[in-house]
Write a protein that holds these residues in place. Structure first.
Motif, short mmCIF file in Angstrom:
data_model
loop_
_atom_site.label_atom_id
_atom_site.label_comp_id
_atom_site.label_asym_id
_atom_site.label_seq_id
_atom_site.Cartn_x
_atom_site.Cartn_y
_atom_site.Cartn_z
N THR A 171 -14.74 12.63 4.05
CA THR A 171 -13.68 12.03 3.23
C THR A 171 -13.24 10.72 3.87
OG1 THR A 171 -11.95 13.26 4.40
CG2 THR A 171 -12.89 14.28 2.44
N ILE A 172 -12.58 9.89 3.07
CA ILE A 172 -12.14 8.59 3.56
C ILE A 172 -10.72 8.33 3.11
CG2 ILE A 172 -13.15 7.42 1.55
CD1 ILE A 172 -13.62 4.99 3.32
N VAL A 173 -9.92 7.78 4.02
CA VAL A 173 -8.52 7.46 3.72
C VAL A 173 -8.44 5.97 3.45
CG1 VAL A 173 -6.14 7.56 4.53
CG2 VAL A 173 -7.77 9.33 5.23
N ILE A 174 -7.82 5.61 2.32
CA ILE A 174 -7.64 4.20 2.00
C ILE A 174 -6.14 3.91 1.87
CG2 ILE A 174 -9.87 3.95 0.88
CD1 ILE A 174 -8.48 4.20 -1.82
N VAL A 175 -5.76 2.65 2.09
CA VAL A 175 -4.37 2.25 2.05
C VAL A 175 -4.24 1.01 1.17
CG1 VAL A 175 -4.61 0.88 4.15
CG2 VAL A 175 -2.34 1.66 3.44
N HIS A 176 -3.14 0.93 0.44
CA HIS A 176 -2.90 -0.25 -0.39
C HIS A 176 -2.72 -1.47 0.50
CE1 HIS A 176 -1.03 -2.85 -3.41
NE2 HIS A 176 -1.48 -1.99 -4.33
N ALA A 177 -3.31 -2.60 0.07
CA ALA A 177 -3.30 -3.80 0.90
C ALA A 177 -1.98 -4.54 0.87
CB ALA A 177 -4.42 -4.75 0.48
N GLY A 178 -1.13 -4.19 -0.08
CA GLY A 178 0.16 -4.88 -0.16
C GLY A 178 1.27 -3.89 -0.44
N THR A 179 2.15 -4.21 -1.38
CA THR A 179 3.21 -3.30 -1.78
C THR A 179 3.13 -3.07 -3.28
OG1 THR A 179 4.74 -5.14 -2.02
CG2 THR A 179 4.73 -3.98 0.09
N THR A 180 3.25 -1.86 -3.72
CA THR A 180 3.09 -1.53 -5.14
C THR A 180 4.41 -1.50 -5.89
OG1 THR A 180 3.27 0.82 -4.65
CG2 THR A 180 1.07 -0.13 -4.62
N GLU A 181 5.51 -1.24 -5.21
CA GLU A 181 6.84 -1.30 -5.82
C GLU A 181 7.78 -1.96 -4.81
OE1 GLU A 181 8.35 2.47 -7.44
OE2 GLU A 181 6.39 3.28 -6.91
N LEU A 182 8.67 -2.77 -5.31
CA LEU A 182 9.65 -3.39 -4.42
C LEU A 182 10.90 -2.52 -4.33
CD1 LEU A 182 9.50 -7.14 -5.46
CD2 LEU A 182 8.29 -5.97 -3.62
N PHE A 183 11.55 -2.63 -3.19
CA PHE A 183 12.81 -1.91 -3.00
C PHE A 183 13.82 -2.86 -2.39
CE2 PHE A 183 15.67 0.51 -0.23
CZ PHE A 183 16.26 1.36 -1.16
N ARG A 184 14.99 -2.95 -2.99
CA ARG A 184 16.01 -3.85 -2.48
C ARG A 184 16.91 -3.11 -1.51
NH1 ARG A 184 19.47 -8.43 -5.65
NH2 ARG A 184 20.68 -9.15 -3.86
N VAL A 185 16.86 -3.52 -0.26
CA VAL A 185 17.68 -2.88 0.76
C VAL A 185 19.11 -3.34 0.62
CG1 VAL A 185 18.03 -2.52 3.21
CG2 VAL A 185 15.72 -2.72 2.32
N GLY A 186 19.33 -4.67 0.66
CA GLY A 186 20.65 -5.23 0.43
C GLY A 186 21.72 -4.63 1.32
N GLN B 120 -1.89 -7.61 9.84
CA GLN B 120 -0.80 -8.31 9.18
C GLN B 120 -0.24 -7.51 8.00
OE1 GLN B 120 -3.12 -12.23 9.28
NE2 GLN B 120 -1.01 -12.87 8.98
N VAL B 121 -1.07 -6.70 7.37
CA VAL B 121 -0.57 -5.96 6.21
C VAL B 121 -0.33 -4.49 6.54
CG1 VAL B 121 -1.60 -7.50 4.53
CG2 VAL B 121 -2.90 -5.53 5.36
N LEU B 122 -0.41 -4.16 7.80
CA LEU B 122 -0.11 -2.79 8.19
C LEU B 122 1.16 -2.80 9.04
CD1 LEU B 122 -3.50 -1.04 8.99
CD2 LEU B 122 -2.07 -0.87 6.96
N SER B 123 2.26 -2.61 8.39
CA SER B 123 3.54 -2.52 9.07
C SER B 123 4.44 -1.65 8.22
CB SER B 123 4.15 -3.92 9.26
OG SER B 123 4.31 -4.54 8.00
N THR B 124 5.42 -1.08 8.86
CA THR B 124 6.30 -0.19 8.10
C THR B 124 7.66 -0.12 8.78
OG1 THR B 124 6.58 2.04 7.22
CG2 THR B 124 5.50 1.86 9.34
N GLY B 125 8.69 0.04 7.95
CA GLY B 125 10.02 0.26 8.49
C GLY B 125 10.20 1.72 8.85
N LYS B 126 11.27 2.02 9.55
CA LYS B 126 11.50 3.38 10.02
C LYS B 126 11.67 4.37 8.87
CE LYS B 126 16.50 2.68 10.61
NZ LYS B 126 17.63 2.76 11.56
N ASP B 127 12.06 3.86 7.67
CA ASP B 127 12.21 4.76 6.53
C ASP B 127 10.92 4.96 5.76
OD1 ASP B 127 14.90 5.24 6.92
OD2 ASP B 127 15.50 3.43 5.85
N GLY B 128 9.86 4.25 6.13
CA GLY B 128 8.59 4.44 5.47
C GLY B 128 8.25 3.39 4.45
N TYR B 129 9.13 2.46 4.16
CA TYR B 129 8.80 1.41 3.21
C TYR B 129 8.15 0.25 3.97
CZ TYR B 129 13.29 -0.34 4.86
OH TYR B 129 14.34 -0.75 5.63
N THR B 130 7.39 -0.54 3.25
CA THR B 130 6.66 -1.63 3.88
C THR B 130 7.61 -2.70 4.38
OG1 THR B 130 4.85 -1.22 2.38
CG2 THR B 130 4.84 -3.33 3.49
N ALA B 131 7.36 -3.22 5.55
CA ALA B 131 8.24 -4.20 6.15
C ALA B 131 7.70 -5.62 6.02
CB ALA B 131 8.46 -3.88 7.62
#
Length: 436
Positions: A293-308, A385-396
């Motif tokens: 099996t192979i694991v793939i990851v999205h290269a960018g972000t699929t939904e935006l989230f406003r932290v604000g 460069q495209v593999l990063s994440t915030g502590k809550d799991g959303y892309t940073a």
């Protein structure tokens, strides 16, 4: 006088009891019994013990009886050779011996479970034939997730007494048969060892380990692009997001998602204000597992989230854990990948633990509240460069959003466009297909 004898024995215990067993005698008796028992056990169970000798004697007797039975049949055939015009050294001998209750395989004749080699011209026994057992396996179907349906074949030139198979539930299955051949379907896990033990009637035991090596149909490397597609956003998908979705190109409220719309691609990367993701779309190889099996990851972000305003609740982590229906990334509903290649239930958010696993703890950097994979030390150009994440799991990186992970089935394979040697951009992605 009697009274005096009693007084003389007071305090001296059983050692001088005139009418009983002394303690010393009892100990000596027990020792002698133990010695005798060990001698008996040794004589009975040792390599040359009584039981082994008896078993060997029975086997020898059975062999002599079987040999005599075959010799008598061969003597009869000598007479047939000169008296029967239909006699020949092939079918005639075979049919005659089979009618006498024997099994025939070329020049090997099995009489009462004992194998002998014969000379068909001279009609004599050449000698005792030791059992030969062949255990083979062949793949019938790869079922996905590393599970393989195989056919196990067992061939013996001596009658089989028992076969120990691995059962699908991890236990063992013991089969008894008098056949010379046997075929059985088994479901096994690729890369795992399964012992098969065959015991023939002449006492020979044959062991074979069956191991189906995983086929890594995808030859891509970590960081390569593949043309996987999660399809386009539908009204049903957006409805699943409920009141967390704002419907705008950018999320306009705190703790809201946005940047998606009906008909737009789930493979695209959503950009936030002036910040732009490194790649506009696509999926990349994150890990190739040993089971194929192979694991793939999205290269960018699929939904935006406003932290604000971070004082507002719920926070990003709570929202992601409670609201996501990850199956929306397993649809594969576009022409790029028209079949469901993903393993159902494997889609999830890319998180800190994934980064830590990839970085092996030495290429991971923490910047503010985010974790980053060092771009220069892993997976080819741009992957870090495209593999990063915030502590809550959303892309940073670039914008706060969701980056999903999906595991593809083991029978998914990748092929390259002719002449294409690198696959580090969406335009040079591996082409996925199913290895039927």
């Amino acid at each position: 006088m009697k009274k005096k004898n009693i007084e003389n024995n007071i305090g001296k215990g059983l050692a001088f009891a005139p009418n009983g067993i002394t303690l010393i005698s009892l100990i000596i008796t027990i020792i002698l019994i133990l010695i005798l028992a060990s001698i008996v056990l040794s004589i009975t169970l040792s390599e040359n013990g009584v039981i082994k000798v008896a078993v060997e004697a029975v086997k020898k007797s059975n062999e002599e009886v079987a040999k005599e039975k075959l010799e008598l049949a061969l003597e009869d055939l000598k007479a047939h050779k000169y008296s029967n015009e239909n006699y020949n050294e092939n079918e005639y001998i075979d049919n005659y011996l089979k009618n006498e209750g024997m099994n025939v395989n070329s020049n090997i004749v099995i009489a009462d479970g004992i194998a002998f080699e014969i000379d068909r011209q001279k009609l004599i026994i050449i000698g005792r034939k030791q059992a030969e057992v062949e255990i083979t396996s062949e793949i019938k179907e790869r079922l996905g997730n590393g599970i393989v349906n195989i056919l196990v074949k067992i061939e013996s030139d001596t009658e089989i007494e028992s076969i120990i198979f691995p059962n699908e539930d991890g236990t063992t299955l013991i089969l008894t048969t008098e056949k010379l051949t046997l075929a059985k379907d088994l479901k096994v896990e690729a890369g795992k060892e399964y012992p098969v033990i065959v015991k023939t009637k002449d006492g020979k035991t044959t062991n074979e380990i069956i191991k189906i090596e995983p086929t890594l149909s995808i030859m891509a490397s970590v960081g390569d692009f593949v043309n996987y597609s999660a399809g386009n956003w539908t009204q049903e998908d957006i409805a699943k997001l409920g009141n967390l979705y704002t419907g705008a190109s950018e999320p306009t409220e705190h703790c809201k998602f946005g940047g998606v719309g009906v008909g737009t691609s789930k493979d695209a990367s959503m950009n936030y204000k002036k910040e732009t993701n490194l790649y506009s779309s696509g999926w990349r190889v994150l890990k190739v597992n040993t089971n194929g099996t192979i694991v793939i990851v999205h290269a960018g972000t699929t939904e935006l989230f406003r932290v604000g305003n971070t004082s507002l609740k719920p926070n990003a982590g709570t929202i992601l854990k409670s609201s996501r229906d990850w199956s929306m990334y397993e649809d594969c509903s576009t022409n790029a990948v028209s079949t469901n290649y993903a393993i159902a239930g494997t889609a999830r958010i890319f998180g800190v633990n994934d980064l830590k696993t990839l970085s092996q703890e030495n290429n991971l950097r923490r910047i503010n509240h985010s974790y980053w994979l060092d771009v220069n030390n892993y997976g080819g150009p741009g992957l870090g460069q495209v593999l990063s994440t915030g502590k809550d799991g959303y892309t940073a990186y670039a914008a706060k959003g969701i980056r999903p992970i999906v595991t593809l089935k083991a029978n998914v394979k990748a092929t390259a466009t002719e002449g294409q040697k690198t696959h580090t951009t969406p335009e040079t992605a591996w082409k996925l297909s199913l290895d039927e």
